[in-house]
Write a protein that holds these residues in place. Structure first.
Motif, PDB file in Angstrom:
ATOM      1  N   LYS A  61       0.930  -0.990   0.019  1.00 31.56           N
ATOM      2  CA  LYS A  61       0.072   0.531  -0.017  1.00 31.56           C
ATOM      3  C   LYS A  61       1.352   0.924  -0.070  1.00 31.56           C
ATOM      4  O   LYS A  61       0.531   2.492  -0.324  1.00 31.56           O
ATOM      5  N   GLY A  62       2.834   1.390   0.121  1.00 30.24           N
ATOM      6  CA  GLY A  62       2.849   2.397   0.378  1.00 30.24           C
ATOM      7  C   GLY A  62       2.609   3.306   1.817  1.00 30.24           C
ATOM      8  O   GLY A  62       3.502   3.817   1.556  1.00 30.24           O
ATOM      9  N   ILE A  63       2.089   2.595   2.260  1.00 32.79           N
ATOM     10  CA  ILE A  63       2.029   3.448   3.408  1.00 32.79           C
ATOM     11  C   ILE A  63       1.942   2.554   5.002  1.00 32.79           C
ATOM     12  O   ILE A  63       1.580   2.019   4.035  1.00 32.79           O
ATOM     13  N   GLN A  64       2.673   3.640   5.696  1.00 32.09           N
ATOM     14  CA  GLN A  64       1.388   2.337   7.199  1.00 32.09           C
ATOM     15  C   GLN A  64       1.500   3.718   7.991  1.00 32.09           C
ATOM     16  O   GLN A  64       2.436   4.595   8.633  1.00 32.09           O
ATOM     17  N   GLY A  65       0.025   3.629   8.438  1.00 35.14           N
ATOM     18  CA  GLY A  65      -0.366   4.423   9.468  1.00 35.14           C
ATOM     19  C   GLY A  65      -0.515   3.966  10.811  1.00 35.14           C
ATOM     20  O   GLY A  65       0.253   2.739  10.823  1.00 35.14           O
ATOM     21  N   LYS A  66       0.489   4.761  11.860  1.00 34.93           N
ATOM     22  CA  LYS A  66      -0.217   4.501  13.303  1.00 34.93           C
ATOM     23  C   LYS A  66      -0.638   3.741  13.378  1.00 34.93           C
ATOM     24  O   LYS A  66      -2.095   3.583  13.899  1.00 34.93           O
ATOM     25  N   LYS A  67      -0.702   2.594  14.709  1.00 32.81           N
ATOM     26  CA  LYS A  67      -1.506   1.682  14.945  1.00 32.81           C
ATOM     27  C   LYS A  67      -2.845   2.487  15.988  1.00 32.81           C
ATOM     28  O   LYS A  67      -2.283   3.408  16.561  1.00 32.81           O
ATOM     29  N   GLY A  68      -3.927   1.994  15.836  1.00 35.93           N
ATOM     30  CA  GLY A  68      -5.219   2.258  16.639  1.00 35.93           C
ATOM     31  C   GLY A  68      -5.913   3.668  15.377  1.00 35.93           C
ATOM     32  O   GLY A  68      -6.637   4.677  16.792  1.00 35.93           O
ATOM     33  N   VAL A  69      -5.458   4.563  14.761  1.00 39.17           N
ATOM     34  CA  VAL A  69      -6.078   5.274  13.703  1.00 39.17           C
ATOM     35  C   VAL A  69      -7.370   5.184  13.275  1.00 39.17           C
ATOM     36  O   VAL A  69      -7.269   3.933  12.547  1.00 39.17           O
ATOM     37  N   LEU A  70      -8.225   5.346  14.169  1.00 40.37           N
ATOM     38  CA  LEU A  70      -9.616   4.711  13.557  1.00 40.37           C
ATOM     39  C   LEU A  70      -9.787   5.482  12.101  1.00 40.37           C
ATOM     40  O   LEU A  70     -10.924   4.897  11.077  1.00 40.37           O
ATOM     41  N   PHE A  71      -8.965   6.673  11.267  1.00 36.77           N
ATOM     42  CA  PHE A  71      -9.569   6.867  10.089  1.00 36.77           C
ATOM     43  C   PHE A  71      -9.131   5.833   9.289  1.00 36.77           C
ATOM     44  O   PHE A  71      -9.731   5.765   8.447  1.00 36.77           O
ATOM     45  N   TRP A  72      -7.812   5.216   9.282  1.00 33.03           N
ATOM     46  CA  TRP A  72      -7.614   4.264   8.423  1.00 33.03           C
ATOM     47  C   TRP A  72      -9.135   3.134   8.996  1.00 33.03           C
ATOM     48  O   TRP A  72      -9.045   2.359   7.857  1.00 33.03           O
ATOM     49  N   GLN A  73      -9.320   2.879   9.523  1.00 33.71           N
ATOM     50  CA  GLN A  73     -10.300   2.110   9.379  1.00 33.71           C
ATOM     51  C   GLN A  73     -12.235   2.606   8.620  1.00 33.71           C
ATOM     52  O   GLN A  73     -12.713   2.249   7.668  1.00 33.71           O
ATOM     53  N   ILE A  74     -12.246   3.894   9.325  1.00 41.52           N
ATOM     54  CA  ILE A  74     -13.093   4.895   7.880  1.00 41.52           C
ATOM     55  C   ILE A  74     -12.685   4.497   6.095  1.00 41.52           C
ATOM     56  O   ILE A  74     -13.838   4.134   5.993  1.00 41.52           O
ATOM     57  N   GLU A  75     -11.474   4.348   6.158  1.00 49.07           N
ATOM     58  CA  GLU A  75     -10.923   4.218   4.859  1.00 49.07           C
ATOM     59  C   GLU A  75     -11.312   2.667   4.985  1.00 49.07           C
ATOM     60  O   GLU A  75     -11.762   2.361   3.342  1.00 49.07           O
ATOM     61  N   ARG A  76     -11.282   1.974   5.495  1.00 55.00           N
ATOM     62  CA  ARG A  76     -10.713   0.429   4.850  1.00 55.00           C
ATOM     63  C   ARG A  76     -12.590   0.166   4.844  1.00 55.00           C
ATOM     64  O   ARG A  76     -13.354  -0.257   3.378  1.00 55.00           O
ATOM     65  N   VAL A  77     -13.151   0.474   5.655  1.00 60.84           N
ATOM     66  CA  VAL A  77     -14.889   0.172   5.066  1.00 60.84           C
ATOM     67  C   VAL A  77     -15.140   1.087   4.245  1.00 60.84           C
ATOM     68  O   VAL A  77     -15.965   0.408   2.811  1.00 60.84           O
TER      69      VAL A  77
END
Length: 420
Positions: free
Chosen positions: A101-117
């Motif tokens: 994916k080219g990036i790695q977000g900090k663990k627990g950042v909930l916006f990445w879950q929004i992105e996933r959904v």
């Protein structure tokens, strides 16, 4: 399976259901929350989730960390709209070691879950809420975090509008200022109509927020700006900074932002949401000791302190009114409401000072009386401090209903970009 003539909704980080209340108040037959998630990781008792399930019986309600919900769950849901209020966190990113994916977000950042959904469901619309400091964070690289979010939406093929709204400025009883983010999928009929508009017209006249929350026609003190978001989110995280104003639009990485001034509507004063005296339990009235404590907490201070390394400095704090003005809307309610601290509301009625009751806090946010009944008072206050003003969501729900009807238009699709 999606039902015809409805807008299917996923509610993320649902709390006690503020988004759902607002949408159902707008049109209960139209908005159908089919899947909702609420999880409080720091608490053993999941009281917000229990409140949600007491008040709503339809749809699937999930009480677990959203990061633990498998992708397959979302692949089976067909939402038209995703909503949610999520915490303001650090959105810095870095390249992963293996390049995925080219990036790695900090663990627990909930916006990445929004992105996933969003990636798994591809809704037409997304409506999010956050504290307004999101636009300026972090202080060391102003605007970086919001730019990372905008780039995420761009990569997912969405256009974004945002607006900071103070509920009291549009008639409500609380001076609660929050940023609302509305994203819509590129290519839908509403998007095609918006493409025909200049970006400034979207922000000031014709956009998602400008129509129901009108503003003056020109930027305050000529405060407006334009820019392009870099393609690489890692580059944004490392180097990008920008002064985002309180309203704006982003399409395909092009940003237009301006400081807008609301066309004010008279707010609801605090006195209008208070219970009659006979309905207020004695436990909410201040003792003499508590009155003295609040007099100190709300008064001006200049206190000498010593830092961990031995440096002496003065902590200064200006004074504030000993009680809240009943002829004005309430101040922003925090999760600490009802405790002995400077930010707690104190009202004086018939010569007696007291806390707001949990019911009055529910009213400040526009919930029905006793919406959170069954919880401990401390949790009722906490949940209302976390909640949003549901009347704003009702207005936005009606706006979504209006623009969703555009999807049935037979207007010819024409690709026209907006100018910066």
């Amino acid at each position: 399976m999606k039902k015809e003539n409805t807008i299917q909704v996923i509610e993320l980080f649902a709390g006690v259901g503020g988004f759902r209340v607002g949408l159902e108040n707008a049109n209960k037959d139209l908005f159908k929350v089919t899947w909702a998630n609420q999880w409080e990781p720091s608490k053993k008792a999941q009281e917000a989730f229990e409140c949600y399930t007491r008040n709503f019986t339809e749809g699937q309600h999930v009480n677990e960390d959203i990061a633990d919900v498998p992708d397959e769950v979302f692949e089976q849901v067909e939402p038209d709209l995703i909503v949610g209020g999520f915490p303001c966190q650090d959105y810095s990113v870095a390249r992963s070691l293996n390049g995925e994916k080219g990036i790695q977000g900090k663990k627990g950042v909930l916006f990445w879950q929004i992105e996933r959904v969003i990636e798994k469901t591809h809704p037409k619309f997304v409506l999010l809420e956050n504290v307004d400091r999101l636009l300026k964070s972090p202080s060391s690289q102003r605007g970086r975090d919001f730019a990372v979010m905008l780039a995420t939406f761009r990569n997912l093929n969405y256009t974004v509008e945002w607006r900071v709204i103070n509920a009291a400025e549009y008639g409500f009883a609380q001076r609660r200022r929050r940023v609302f983010i509305f994203a819509y999928k590129n290519g839908i009929a509403f998007d095609q109509r918006q493409k025909k508009l200049d970006a400034k017209d979207i922000v000031f006249k014709e956009g998602f927020f400008a129509k129901p929350f009108p503003v003056s026609e020109e930027p305050f003190k000529n405060r407006e700006a334009s820019d392009y978001i870099p393609v690489d989110r890692v580059e944004i995280s490392d180097n990008f900074s920008f002064n985002f104003h309180n309203a704006g639009v982003m399409r395909e990485g092009k940003i237009y932002t301006a400081h807008v001034q609301p066309d004010l509507i008279d707010p609801t004063p605090l006195k209008d949401i208070l219970l009659d005296d006979e309905l207020v339990d004695d436990k909410f009235y201040l003792t003499k000791e508590a009155e003295e404590k609040f007099e100190y907490l709300r008064g001006p201070k200049k206190i000498e302190r010593t830092s961990a390394d031995g440096h002496k400095y003065f902590f200064s704090e200006g004074g504030m009114s000993p009680v809240d003005d009943l002829d004005k809307p309430g101040r922003t309610m925090l999760t600490s409401e009802g405790t002995v601290n400077r930010s707690t509301h104190i009202v004086e009625v018939n010569g007696r000072k007291r806390f707001l009751t949990p019911i009055e806090c529910e009213r400040l946010n526009g919930f029905e009386d006793d919406w959170t009944a069954g919880m401990r008072d401390r949790m009722r206050y906490f949940c209302m401090g976390n909640a949003l003003v549901v009347g704003l969501i009702e207005i936005m729900g009606k706006r979504i209903e209006e623009i969703d009807s555009v999807e049935n238009d037979s207007e010819e699709v024409v690709q026209i970009g907006f100018s910066l």
